[in-house]
Design an enzyme around this catalytic site. Structure first.
Site, PDB file in Angstrom:
ATOM      1  N   GLY A   9      43.882  43.157 114.279  1.00  0.00           N
ATOM      2  CA  GLY A   9      43.381  44.459 113.810  1.00  0.00           C
ATOM      3  C   GLY A   9      42.050  44.714 114.480  1.00  0.00           C
ATOM      4  O   GLY A   9      41.030  44.151 114.074  1.00  0.00           O
ATOM      5  N   LYS A  75      44.076  47.777 107.820  1.00  0.00           N
ATOM      6  CA  LYS A  75      43.974  48.598 106.615  1.00  0.00           C
ATOM      7  C   LYS A  75      44.424  47.789 105.400  1.00  0.00           C
ATOM      8  O   LYS A  75      45.437  47.110 105.472  1.00  0.00           O
ATOM      9  CB  LYS A  75      44.889  49.811 106.763  1.00  0.00           C
ATOM     10  N   HIS A 185      29.810  42.884  94.097  1.00  0.00           N
ATOM     11  CA  HIS A 185      28.729  43.260  95.026  1.00  0.00           C
ATOM     12  C   HIS A 185      28.728  44.775  95.239  1.00  0.00           C
ATOM     13  O   HIS A 185      27.690  45.431  95.153  1.00  0.00           O
ATOM     14  CB  HIS A 185      28.916  42.528  96.361  1.00  0.00           C
ATOM     15  N   ASN A 186      29.901  45.331  95.493  1.00  0.00           N
ATOM     16  CA  ASN A 186      29.975  46.774  95.724  1.00  0.00           C
ATOM     17  C   ASN A 186      29.606  47.562  94.470  1.00  0.00           C
ATOM     18  O   ASN A 186      28.964  48.607  94.562  1.00  0.00           O
ATOM     19  CB  ASN A 186      31.376  47.171  96.196  1.00  0.00           C
ATOM     20  N   GLU A 189      26.029  47.629  94.248  1.00  0.00           N
ATOM     21  CA  GLU A 189      25.560  48.574  95.282  1.00  0.00           C
ATOM     22  C   GLU A 189      25.582  50.022  94.754  1.00  0.00           C
ATOM     23  O   GLU A 189      24.641  50.781  94.973  1.00  0.00           O
ATOM     24  CB  GLU A 189      26.467  48.415  96.506  1.00  0.00           C
ATOM     25  N   LYS A 260      35.163  54.886  97.712  1.00  0.00           N
ATOM     26  CA  LYS A 260      36.426  54.344  98.217  1.00  0.00           C
ATOM     27  C   LYS A 260      37.157  53.500  97.190  1.00  0.00           C
ATOM     28  O   LYS A 260      38.246  53.014  97.452  1.00  0.00           O
ATOM     29  CB  LYS A 260      36.155  53.504  99.464  1.00  0.00           C
TER      30      LYS A 260
END
Ligand code: NDP
Length: 481
Positions: A9, A75, A185-186, A189, A260
């Site tokens: 990828g 993806k 973590h996100n 964030e 997302k």
């Protein structure tokens, strides 16, 4: 076979990761579904290191030394499953398949089980830091077997961001542990970005400061304990003028925040565990509200009433108030971290992972979006040793600084509320802090209500046991349930 690692990828993330690997002395096998991407990488960057491009997966497998190790960067979702399936046909038992995409940790747990049953190792590796991080040093959160870590560890250490010479990677735990920690973590964030937004809003709308001046404030804050990548880029953005109109850049950007899904996963998972990640939840909802364009336009047409005033400092020094805002931001951010870290502990309990929070904080110090050396050094210290605190808020350093900041934190929220400026994460974090430190909560009343309308029973403060009151009977007698 000459390659010690392969990348499958080769879009933005995969090609940058492959280059980073090659820059650090690895010989990198390359494969992409459409060969054109592989050719492009070879044409543009083929001289940067040792690459072995392959047109077929069979060639790709043949070019790898055993145990073959391949990082999939396609993806997330079905393309990842399809790639694993194809790879299994050309790999042999003992080989290591790494998923570096943004996969949901439950998918990783499932894949690991299936892939392991066929004799391969499967590693779900969270990769943070975007394209730039992939090229120059990401923060890496791998989950998998200890055996696969033996081969993969040195390779990942070679490409991870370095802080004080230490690579921002550690073996997080088994199967989905790495993607789980990346997810949280996100979530952190999201909260980190939202508290910065709230501070900005208070200074902009509340105090009427312009973007440039606020940029200066953030630049100053970046020199103290708020020092972080996100504060740094905030200063840069606020100092930036739109080339076309000459207006502050932030004023020409549509205020609908995208997402997302990883923040949403963090909150959904928190709800599943009963883990109160309220600050992260408020940050996700703040983005969701911002994106309801029509609803917000309707609200404008309705002209919903507000206080129609700016912040009234009532004779207080402006600089002192700005310092209060800094303290409120810091305290709210620490609460968001405390909640996220507790969610990791809850996840570890739920899935039987042995996750070292000190190590998690250590590897977030560089490479990733929430990188912040000072704060994360402190968190690394807080969770070191055999007796880590049950909450970040109980660590003596944070306990002291939040204790000293709490008056300022309250003042800022009160002023913002009076001026009609929403501060969902500031307020929610303070509510969490106050809830946590309250000796008695009104949930005693909740329990009473539940017992009255649903016979859900209750415990008593003065004796052990489970009780139910016969609310409909004369004298409301209590029975042991
Ligand atoms: P994309 O998510 O845009 O994916 C494009 C790549 O996936 C191409 O190589 C494409 O091959 C391949 N692909 C798509 N469908 C299939 C399929 N059915 N079978 C095989 N290959 C397929 O690329 P990114 O580089 O942005 O991201 C890669 C992964 O990294 C994603 O999982 C993403 O979530 C994750 N990630 C991204 C970050 C970022 O900042 N962008 C940060 C951290 C992780 P082809 O060229 O043949 O179409």
């Amino acid at each position: 076979a000459t390659a010690n690692i392969g990348v499958i990828g080769l879009a933005a993330m995969g090609s940058n990761l492959a280059r980073n690997l090659a820059h650090h002395g690895n010989t990198v096998a390359l494969f992409n579904r459409h060969y054109s991407r592989t050719e492009k990488l070879m044409n543009e960057h083929g001289t940067e290191g040792n690459f072995v491009p392959a047109e077929t997966l069979k060639e790709f497998a043949a070019s790898l030394k055993r145990p073959r190790t391949a990082i999939i960067m396609v993806k997330a979702g079905a393309p990842t499953d399809a790639t694993i399936e194809q790879l299994e046909k050309v790999f042999e038992p003992g080989d290591i398949i790494v998923d570096g995409g943004n996969s949901f940790f439950k998918d990783t747990i499932k894949r690991e089980k299936e892939v392991r049953a066929k004799g391969f190792h499967f590693v779900g590796c969270g990769v943070s830091g975007g394209e730039e991080g992939a090229l120059n040093g990401p923060s890496l959160m791998p989950g998998g077997t200890a055996e696969s870590w033996k081969t993969l560890g040195p390779i990942l250490e070679s490409i991870a961001a370095k802080v004080n010479g230490e690579p921002c990677v550690t073996h997080i735990g088994t199967d989905g542990a790495g993607h789980f920690v990346k997810m949280v973590h996100n979530g952190i964030e999201y909260a980190d970005m939202q508290v910065i937004g709230e501070a900005y809003d208070i200074l902009r709308r509340g105090l009427g400061m312009d973007a440039e001046e606020i940029g200066d404030v953030f630049e100053e804050w970046n020199k103290g304990d708020l020092d972080s990548y996100l504060i740094e880029i905030t200063a840069e953005i606020l100092h930036h003028k739109d080339a076309e109109t000459g207006k502050p850049f932030v004023d020409v950007v549509v205020d609908h925040a995208g997402m997302k899904g990883t923040g949403t996963w963090t909150v959904q998972t928190g709800l599943e565990f009963g883990s109160p990640v309220a600050a992260i939840g408020e940050a996700v909802f703040a983005r969701a509200l911002s994106s309801h364009g029509e609803l917000r336009e309707d609200a404008q047409k309705e002209g919903l009433a507000g206080p129609n005033k700016t912040i009234d400092l009532a004779g207080e020094d402006k600089a002192a108030f700005i310092e209060d805002v800094r303290k409120a931001l810091f305290a709210s951010k620490v609460v968001a971290y405390a909640q996220g870290l507790n969610e990791i502990q809850d996840g570890a309990k739920e899935y039987g992972w042995d996750i070292n929070l000190s190590e998690v904080a250590r590897i977030w110090r560089g490479g990733c979006i929430i990188r912040a050396q000072f704060l994360l050094d402190r968190i690394t210290e807080a969770f070191k040793g055999d007796n880590p605190p049950a909450s970040l808020l109980f660590d003596p350093y944070f306990e002291k600084i939040i204790g000293e900041s709490q008056d300022a934190w309250r003042r800022v929220i009160v002023r913002a509320v009076e001026a009609g400026i929403p501060t969902p994460v500031f307020s929610s974090s303070l509510a969490y802090y106050d809830g946590l430190r309250s000796k008695r909560l009104p949930t005693a009343l909740t329990q009473s209500q539940r017992d009255l309308f649903g016979a859900h029973t209750y415990g008593r403060v003065d004796k052990p046991g489970v009780f139910h009151t016969l609310w409909a009977e004369e004298g409301k007698p209590e029975i042991e349930a």
